[in-house]
Design a protein around this motif. Sequence first.
Motif, PDB file in Angstrom:
ATOM      1  N   VAL A 375       0.856  -1.189   0.000  1.00 20.69           N
ATOM      2  CA  VAL A 375       0.000   0.000   0.000  1.00 20.69           C
ATOM      3  C   VAL A 375       0.890   1.235   0.000  1.00 20.69           C
ATOM      4  N   LYS A 376       0.591   2.189  -0.866  1.00 18.89           N
ATOM      5  CA  LYS A 376       1.341   3.457  -0.908  1.00 18.89           C
ATOM      6  C   LYS A 376       0.356   4.616  -0.966  1.00 18.89           C
ATOM      7  N   ILE A 377       0.317   5.430   0.089  1.00 20.49           N
ATOM      8  CA  ILE A 377      -0.423   6.690   0.046  1.00 20.49           C
ATOM      9  C   ILE A 377       0.478   7.708  -0.641  1.00 20.49           C
ATOM     10  N   LEU A 378      -0.036   8.370  -1.678  1.00 15.62           N
ATOM     11  CA  LEU A 378       0.807   9.243  -2.496  1.00 15.62           C
ATOM     12  C   LEU A 378       1.274  10.459  -1.700  1.00 15.62           C
ATOM     13  N   TYR A 379       2.577  10.717  -1.750  1.00 12.04           N
ATOM     14  CA  TYR A 379       3.209  11.755  -0.919  1.00 12.04           C
ATOM     15  C   TYR A 379       2.661  13.137  -1.250  1.00 12.04           C
ATOM     16  N   ASN A 380       2.491  13.434  -2.546  1.00 13.94           N
ATOM     17  CA  ASN A 380       2.043  14.762  -2.966  1.00 13.94           C
ATOM     18  C   ASN A 380       0.528  14.848  -3.147  1.00 13.94           C
ATOM     19  N   LYS A 381      -0.165  13.762  -2.898  1.00 16.06           N
ATOM     20  CA  LYS A 381      -1.628  13.744  -3.059  1.00 16.06           C
ATOM     21  C   LYS A 381      -2.184  12.717  -2.070  1.00 16.06           C
ATOM     22  N   LYS A 382      -2.250  13.129  -0.832  1.00 17.29           N
ATOM     23  CA  LYS A 382      -2.520  12.179   0.246  1.00 17.29           C
ATOM     24  C   LYS A 382      -3.972  11.717   0.328  1.00 17.29           C
ATOM     25  N   ASP A 383      -4.827  12.208  -0.602  1.00 15.55           N
ATOM     26  CA  ASP A 383      -6.181  11.661  -0.659  1.00 15.55           C
ATOM     27  C   ASP A 383      -6.272  10.521  -1.675  1.00 15.55           C
ATOM     28  N   SER A 384      -5.111  10.072  -2.144  1.00 21.13           N
ATOM     29  CA  SER A 384      -5.060   8.978  -3.112  1.00 21.13           C
ATOM     30  C   SER A 384      -4.027   7.944  -2.685  1.00 21.13           C
ATOM     31  N   ALA A 385      -4.242   6.694  -3.090  1.00 18.79           N
ATOM     32  CA  ALA A 385      -3.310   5.625  -2.724  1.00 18.79           C
ATOM     33  C   ALA A 385      -3.266   4.572  -3.816  1.00 18.79           C
ATOM     34  N   LEU A 386      -2.135   3.874  -3.896  1.00 17.58           N
ATOM     35  CA  LEU A 386      -1.989   2.709  -4.767  1.00 17.58           C
ATOM     36  C   LEU A 386      -2.009   1.463  -3.888  1.00 17.58           C
ATOM     37  N   ILE A 387      -2.797   0.465  -4.294  1.00 16.28           N
ATOM     38  CA  ILE A 387      -2.893  -0.787  -3.534  1.00 16.28           C
ATOM     39  C   ILE A 387      -2.606  -1.944  -4.478  1.00 16.28           C
ATOM     40  N   GLN A 388      -1.593  -2.726  -4.151  1.00 23.81           N
ATOM     41  CA  GLN A 388      -1.226  -3.867  -4.980  1.00 23.81           C
ATOM     42  C   GLN A 388      -1.808  -5.145  -4.392  1.00 23.81           C
ATOM     43  N   MET A 389      -2.697  -5.794  -5.167  1.00 22.63           N
ATOM     44  CA  MET A 389      -3.289  -7.065  -4.763  1.00 22.63           C
ATOM     45  C   MET A 389      -2.430  -8.214  -5.315  1.00 22.63           C
ATOM     46  N   SER A 390      -2.781  -9.447  -4.959  1.00 23.05           N
ATOM     47  CA  SER A 390      -1.992 -10.596  -5.421  1.00 23.05           C
ATOM     48  C   SER A 390      -2.078 -10.789  -6.928  1.00 23.05           C
ATOM     49  N   ASP A 391      -3.241 -10.481  -7.517  1.00 22.09           N
ATOM     50  CA  ASP A 391      -3.377 -10.639  -8.965  1.00 22.09           C
ATOM     51  C   ASP A 391      -4.513  -9.746  -9.465  1.00 22.09           C
ATOM     52  N   GLY A 392      -4.686  -9.748 -10.787  1.00 23.06           N
ATOM     53  CA  GLY A 392      -5.708  -8.914 -11.399  1.00 23.06           C
ATOM     54  C   GLY A 392      -7.125  -9.311 -11.020  1.00 23.06           C
ATOM     55  N   ASN A 393      -7.338 -10.612 -10.775  1.00 32.01           N
ATOM     56  CA  ASN A 393      -8.667 -11.063 -10.372  1.00 32.01           C
ATOM     57  C   ASN A 393      -9.089 -10.421  -9.057  1.00 32.01           C
ATOM     58  N   GLN A 394      -8.183 -10.438  -8.077  1.00 29.08           N
ATOM     59  CA  GLN A 394      -8.488  -9.852  -6.777  1.00 29.08           C
ATOM     60  C   GLN A 394      -8.677  -8.343  -6.884  1.00 29.08           C
ATOM     61  N   ALA A 395      -7.905  -7.712  -7.751  1.00 31.96           N
ATOM     62  CA  ALA A 395      -8.052  -6.268  -7.952  1.00 31.96           C
ATOM     63  C   ALA A 395      -9.438  -5.941  -8.510  1.00 31.96           C
ATOM     64  N   GLN A 396      -9.878  -6.726  -9.498  1.00 30.27           N
ATOM     65  CA  GLN A 396     -11.212  -6.521 -10.068  1.00 30.27           C
ATOM     66  C   GLN A 396     -12.290  -6.725  -9.007  1.00 30.27           C
ATOM     67  N   LEU A 397     -12.133  -7.749  -8.203  1.00 25.90           N
ATOM     68  CA  LEU A 397     -13.120  -8.054  -7.171  1.00 25.90           C
ATOM     69  C   LEU A 397     -13.227  -6.916  -6.156  1.00 25.90           C
ATOM     70  N   ALA A 398     -12.083  -6.433  -5.686  1.00 26.01           N
ATOM     71  CA  ALA A 398     -12.076  -5.330  -4.718  1.00 26.01           C
ATOM     72  C   ALA A 398     -12.681  -4.073  -5.332  1.00 26.01           C
ATOM     73  N   MET A 399     -12.343  -3.807  -6.575  1.00 28.63           N
ATOM     74  CA  MET A 399     -12.866  -2.614  -7.248  1.00 28.63           C
ATOM     75  C   MET A 399     -14.385  -2.689  -7.369  1.00 28.63           C
ATOM     76  N   SER A 400     -14.909  -3.844  -7.761  1.00 29.92           N
ATOM     77  CA  SER A 400     -16.352  -3.957  -7.974  1.00 29.92           C
ATOM     78  C   SER A 400     -17.137  -3.798  -6.676  1.00 29.92           C
ATOM     79  N   HIS A 401     -16.540  -4.211  -5.552  1.00 26.96           N
ATOM     80  CA  HIS A 401     -17.261  -4.148  -4.281  1.00 26.96           C
ATOM     81  C   HIS A 401     -17.045  -2.837  -3.518  1.00 26.96           C
ATOM     82  N   LEU A 402     -15.902  -2.198  -3.699  1.00 24.57           N
ATOM     83  CA  LEU A 402     -15.570  -1.047  -2.852  1.00 24.57           C
ATOM     84  C   LEU A 402     -15.703   0.301  -3.546  1.00 24.57           C
TER      85      LEU A 402
END
Length: 538
Positions: A375-402
């Motif tokens: 997880v990385k909260i962006l230093y110059n834009k702290k209302d945004s973050a990058l989250i790395q999941m184990s794979d693209g499937n999990q990323a899609q699942l998290a995106m669809s639900h959250l």
Amino acid sequence: MCACAVSVEAGKTTGRKGREIPADMDGISDVAVGVKRGSDELSMYNSPNSGMSSISDGASNGSDSKKLRVEEAPPSRVLHIRKLPNEASETEVIALGLPFGKVTNILTLKGKNQAFLEMGTEETAITMVNYYSTVTPHIRNVPVFIQYSNHKELKTDAGNQRTQAVLQAVSAVQSGGSPSSDVQEALAAASSPVLRIIIDNMFYPVTLDVLQQIFSKFGTVMKIITFTKNNQFQALLQFSDPVNAQQAKLALDGQNIYNSCCTLRIDFSKLVNLNVKYNNDKSRDYTRPELPAGDGQPSIDPSVAAAFSKDSNSLLGALNPLSAAAAAAAAAGRVALAGQTGSSGVLLVSNLNEEMVTPQSLFTLFGVYGDVQRVKILYNKKDSALIQMSDGNQAQLAMSHLNGQKMYGKIIRVTLSKHQTVALPRDGLDDQGLTKDYANSPLHRFKKPGSKNFQNIFPPSATLHLSNVPQDVTEDDLRLLFSNAGGTVKAFKFFQDRKMALIQMSTVEEAIQALIDLHNYNMGGSQHLRVSFSKSTI
């Protein structure tokens, strides 16, 4: 015809050997059912002198003591279906068997709310009965009952043109072809071009574009509206023609979108036209591309649309009949999202509450839908973050639900990132704790193959499922704990063993906050509380 002693019970008659014979024969205008004539077959004919007119309805018998007990029939490819709704059609009965294999014949008894369905093989009939013994089948929202018939084969009147037309339509759909024009007329019994679709066993996200690609094989899809009701993803889909809706229902009801999961449950809607106001990731009118995205509604992310449009046939190619191994394969986590192999597992989350959010809170929330690696909260834009999941499937699942949920009072936006990984800070560089590596975290929910957690992935809801509760912890203890997390507890229920419980907060936002704060909470004695979203209500 041989003499055959019969009695009537619950709308059906039985011969000496317990064979079911549909009652009230003289009330059936287009077909009649004969009894044994030297072979174990069910013959159909139109004879007014069949000798069956003396059979009366069970209601007129007047004495329950005269009813014979019918023994359960051995497996057969002919199935007896009871308690059908009055308006049930042949195609709806056939649709019960279609997911399991070829349907070769059907006899419906309108006056008795019963039907006989002949499957291609005894094995497919056994699979169908076994499945429906655990999942009650419904036609028009009415539960129906399926059992083996004593008959090994259905022999129906070939002159029954409507039944033959419906069976031809089924054969055409099963073989991937298009029914002829006369068969399409038989299918036009479906009065609505709108289908109501429910997705069961939704381990991976199903988007509006996925539905459009699957259903467009059967005709022109005009409009789609998606929504969540009773914690289930649902959709309304409108074809240009009711015949197309009927064909799609016949072919797709009970099928899986992805391997061993995301099962389609399809019924006709009472609506005949959908009113779509916005074109975005929740609704679409393909006849009006000029519609706005709508306030507060994100338009469909181009990267998401591209991910699902690489190969439209791959989705349909993954459609397989239900099998006994389906649930086991899904639980083992061996499902794969079509077109997503090797895609990025990194999400961009924006509109965060920068005063409250931390890498740990994002790890806990997104960890409900996959194993968060970094997880990385962006230093110059702290209302945004990058989250790395184990794979693209999990990323899609998290995106669809959250995507669109409230976290710390703000509606968060979740999209796929162009980044392939989240970079860690260089050695010696202090990034104020904004980047965290969770690759070796013991709190990953899905690291164990076959874990039950694969079967318990649900959208955020006001009701939370609690597990690993110590025996000495009371309801009052848990109510107080969750109230102190800043919410209002509306209801509580212990499971029988008291190791698990359901707790209902007043809003979904409060439940999200409670999960973030209390998942893995130390309850004493090295027992840590486990919290997840529940599909149940109290």
